[in-house]
Design an enzyme around this catalytic site. Structure first.
Site, PDB file in Angstrom:
ATOM      1  CB  CYS A 115      21.120  24.273 -15.742  1.00  0.00           C
ATOM      2  SG  CYS A 115      20.330  24.252 -14.127  1.00  0.00           S
ATOM      3  CG  HIS A 248      19.598  20.855 -18.078  1.00  0.00           C
ATOM      4  ND1 HIS A 248      20.381  20.299 -17.092  1.00  0.00           N
ATOM      5  CD2 HIS A 248      18.803  21.766 -17.451  1.00  0.00           C
ATOM      6  CE1 HIS A 248      20.075  20.840 -15.927  1.00  0.00           C
ATOM      7  NE2 HIS A 248      19.108  21.738 -16.121  1.00  0.00           N
ATOM      8  CG  ASN A 278      18.234  20.604 -12.691  1.00  0.00           C
ATOM      9  OD1 ASN A 278      19.404  20.491 -13.059  1.00  0.00           O
ATOM     10  ND2 ASN A 278      17.497  21.679 -12.939  1.00  0.00           N
TER      11      ASN A 278
HETATM   12  N1  ACO Z   1       4.612  19.124  -3.694  1.00  0.00           N
HETATM   13  C1  ACO Z   1       3.294  19.350  -3.667  1.00  0.00           C
HETATM   14  N2  ACO Z   1       2.730  20.491  -4.100  1.00  0.00           N
HETATM   15  C2  ACO Z   1       3.563  21.428  -4.595  1.00  0.00           C
HETATM   16  C3  ACO Z   1       4.957  21.252  -4.665  1.00  0.00           C
HETATM   17  C4  ACO Z   1       5.472  20.046  -4.167  1.00  0.00           C
HETATM   18  N3  ACO Z   1       6.793  19.762  -4.189  1.00  0.00           N
HETATM   19  N4  ACO Z   1       5.528  22.341  -5.202  1.00  0.00           N
HETATM   20  C5  ACO Z   1       4.520  23.182  -5.461  1.00  0.00           C
HETATM   21  N5  ACO Z   1       3.352  22.637  -5.125  1.00  0.00           N
HETATM   22  C6  ACO Z   1       1.992  23.206  -5.236  1.00  0.00           C
HETATM   23  C7  ACO Z   1       2.018  24.706  -5.317  1.00  0.00           C
HETATM   24  O1  ACO Z   1       2.101  25.282  -4.022  1.00  0.00           O
HETATM   25  C8  ACO Z   1       0.693  24.970  -5.982  1.00  0.00           C
HETATM   26  O2  ACO Z   1      -0.319  24.899  -5.019  1.00  0.00           O
HETATM   27  P1  ACO Z   1      -1.587  25.923  -5.052  1.00  0.00           P
HETATM   28  O3  ACO Z   1      -2.247  25.645  -6.363  1.00  0.00           O
HETATM   29  O4  ACO Z   1      -2.367  25.501  -3.868  1.00  0.00           O
HETATM   30  O5  ACO Z   1      -0.970  27.276  -4.981  1.00  0.00           O
HETATM   31  C9  ACO Z   1       0.535  23.792  -6.933  1.00  0.00           C
HETATM   32  O6  ACO Z   1       1.434  22.782  -6.472  1.00  0.00           O
HETATM   33  C10 ACO Z   1       0.894  24.122  -8.355  1.00  0.00           C
HETATM   34  O7  ACO Z   1       2.137  24.841  -8.353  1.00  0.00           O
HETATM   35  P2  ACO Z   1       2.828  25.285  -9.682  1.00  0.00           P
HETATM   36  O8  ACO Z   1       4.129  25.942  -9.358  1.00  0.00           O
HETATM   37  O9  ACO Z   1       1.853  26.059 -10.497  1.00  0.00           O
HETATM   38  O10 ACO Z   1       3.077  23.851 -10.307  1.00  0.00           O
HETATM   39  P3  ACO Z   1       3.579  23.483 -11.763  1.00  0.00           P
HETATM   40  O11 ACO Z   1       2.615  22.586 -12.391  1.00  0.00           O
HETATM   41  O12 ACO Z   1       4.008  24.695 -12.512  1.00  0.00           O
HETATM   42  O13 ACO Z   1       4.853  22.608 -11.421  1.00  0.00           O
HETATM   43  C11 ACO Z   1       7.237  22.878 -11.477  1.00  0.00           C
HETATM   44  C12 ACO Z   1       5.949  23.180 -10.738  1.00  0.00           C
HETATM   45  C13 ACO Z   1       7.462  21.384 -11.458  1.00  0.00           C
HETATM   46  C14 ACO Z   1       8.411  23.572 -10.809  1.00  0.00           C
HETATM   47  C15 ACO Z   1       7.056  23.374 -12.936  1.00  0.00           C
HETATM   48  O14 ACO Z   1       6.690  24.712 -12.968  1.00  0.00           O
HETATM   49  C16 ACO Z   1       8.293  23.205 -13.732  1.00  0.00           C
HETATM   50  O15 ACO Z   1       8.643  22.098 -14.098  1.00  0.00           O
HETATM   51  N6  ACO Z   1       8.987  24.285 -14.082  1.00  0.00           N
HETATM   52  C17 ACO Z   1      10.217  24.207 -14.784  1.00  0.00           C
HETATM   53  C18 ACO Z   1      11.255  24.574 -13.866  1.00  0.00           C
HETATM   54  C19 ACO Z   1      12.353  23.599 -13.734  1.00  0.00           C
HETATM   55  O16 ACO Z   1      12.335  22.437 -14.081  1.00  0.00           O
HETATM   56  N7  ACO Z   1      13.398  24.135 -13.203  1.00  0.00           N
HETATM   57  C20 ACO Z   1      14.580  23.437 -12.969  1.00  0.00           C
HETATM   58  C21 ACO Z   1      15.670  24.425 -12.919  1.00  0.00           C
HETATM   59  S1  ACO Z   1      15.706  25.364 -14.352  1.00  0.00           S
HETATM   60  C22 ACO Z   1      16.484  24.531 -15.450  1.00  0.00           C
HETATM   61  O17 ACO Z   1      17.335  23.748 -15.135  1.00  0.00           O
HETATM   62  C23 ACO Z   1      16.081  24.738 -16.833  1.00  0.00           C
END
Ligand code: ACO
Length: 321
Positions: A115, A248, A278
């Protein structure tokens, strides 16, 4: 001592026609528009058509950037394509772009920093220009990230999209405009937090994206803030001097948290993640092109671009428009 500066002469972008909304995704995996919007700010993403490759997206963005600059491909002597999703293992996608655009001179190569690729490519092209190795560069970020997603994994497939963005840089003596400073960082200790489980040397397969979302989130805000402050300090500015912050576009929550930490108001922040998702190395030049085209970024503005991605890699560049 040279006072050469790399000036942005033109910007361009391209998004594939096909749109995939959150509701479309909810028919493919167990997710919902509400969950995706609340956790990421993403509402839709573009997906490349069958037979449409990263180089095709890159060429369309590059042509628009050249037109915007009023240049012809014969004016360019360096092409850098930042991509994680090359058409083939080799040759470099940049050489395919070179061939498709009918350029036989100069040099073209790919740069891989996931990225952060576009920011790394901007800093690299700037150094080529300042050292006299190139006069005019096409710097492109282009991705068909949809091709490395596991479309059954709801934790990753909702986050990414395809697209391309490009800028034309030209070396000019003296003056206030141009790239003022850049800072690039990486720390391979974090690679397992965000990676693709395939590769030429390891599995001889392409593989799919894997991510520890919470871990990435935890590191992203601090790393982004550090590198932005570092660049500002080396150029003698503070966040208050910025006219535009072009981060980004990974996740709206990361963008908001970084803005809060740095004290950059939302009105000065360019956001496209809601419509593009993204797009990895393409995200910053796509956002930049949008803000230039709609008249927000203007001559004389102080613009900060930044990105963070797999590796981890992270970096920022400060540009006087
Ligand atoms: N739809 C519904 N539920 C979902 C989804 C989805 N698409 N994805 C995960 N869940 C569920 C999980 O299974 C989990 O369920 P559980 O509690 O029953 O186990 C629950 O949602 C919470 O999951 P988390 O992973 O803890 O959710 P979080 O609040 O952390 O959000 C996310 C996930 C959006 C990926 C977040 O961690 C994030 O934004 N991370 C940053 C990563 C990012 O943006 N990466 C992009 C690439 S890296 C970069 O470019 C910098």
């Amino acid at each position: 001592m040279t006072s050469l500066k790399s000036i942005v002469r033109g910007t361009g972008s391209y998004l594939p026609e096909r749109l995939l909304t959150n509701d479309d995704l909810a028919k493919m995996v167990d997710t919902s528009d509400e969950w995706i919007v609340q956790r990421t700010g993403i509402r839709q993403r573009h997906v490349a058509a069958e037979g449409e490759f990263t180089s095709d997206l890159a060429v369309k963005a590059a042509r628009e950037a050249l037109d915007d600059a009023g240049f012809d491909i014969s004016d360019i002597d360096l092409i850098i394509v930042a991509t994680t999703t090359p058409d083939m293992t080799f040759p470099a996608t940049a050489t395919l772009v070179q061939q498709k655009m009918g350029m036989h001179h100069g040099v073209a190569f790919d740069l891989q920093a996931v990225c952060s690729g576009f920011v790394f490519a901007v800093a690299t092209a700037d150094n080529y220009i300042k050292s006299g190795m190139a006069k005019r560069a096409l710097v492109i970020g282009a991705e068909t990230f949809s091709r490395i997603l596991d479309w059954t994994d709801r934790t990753t497939c909702v986050l990414f999209g395809d697209g391309a963005g490009a800028i034309v840089l030209e070396g000019v003596e003296g003056g206030e405009e141009g790239i003022l400073a850049s800072s690039l960082r990486s720390d391979g200790a974090h690679w397992q937090k965000l990676y693709v489980d395939g590769g030429v040397s390891s599995t001889q397969t392409t593989g799919h994206v894997h991510m520890e979302g919470r871990e990435v989130f935890k590191h992203a805000v601090g790393m982004i803030s550090d590198v932005v402050e570092n660049v500002l300090e080396s150029a003698g500015y503070t966040c208050e001097d910025l006219d535009w912050f072009i981060p980004h576009q990974a996740n709206k929550r990361i963008i908001d948290a970084a803005g809060r930490k740095l004290g950059i108001p939302a009105e000065k922040t360019i956001v496209t993640v809601d419509r593009h998702a993204n797009t990895s190395a393409a995200s910053v030049p796509l956002a930049l092109r949008e803000a230039v085209k709609d008249g927000r970024v203007n001559k004389g503005d102080l613009v900060m671009i930044e990105a963070m991605g797999g590796g981890f890699t992270w970096g920022a560049s400060l540009i006087r428009w």
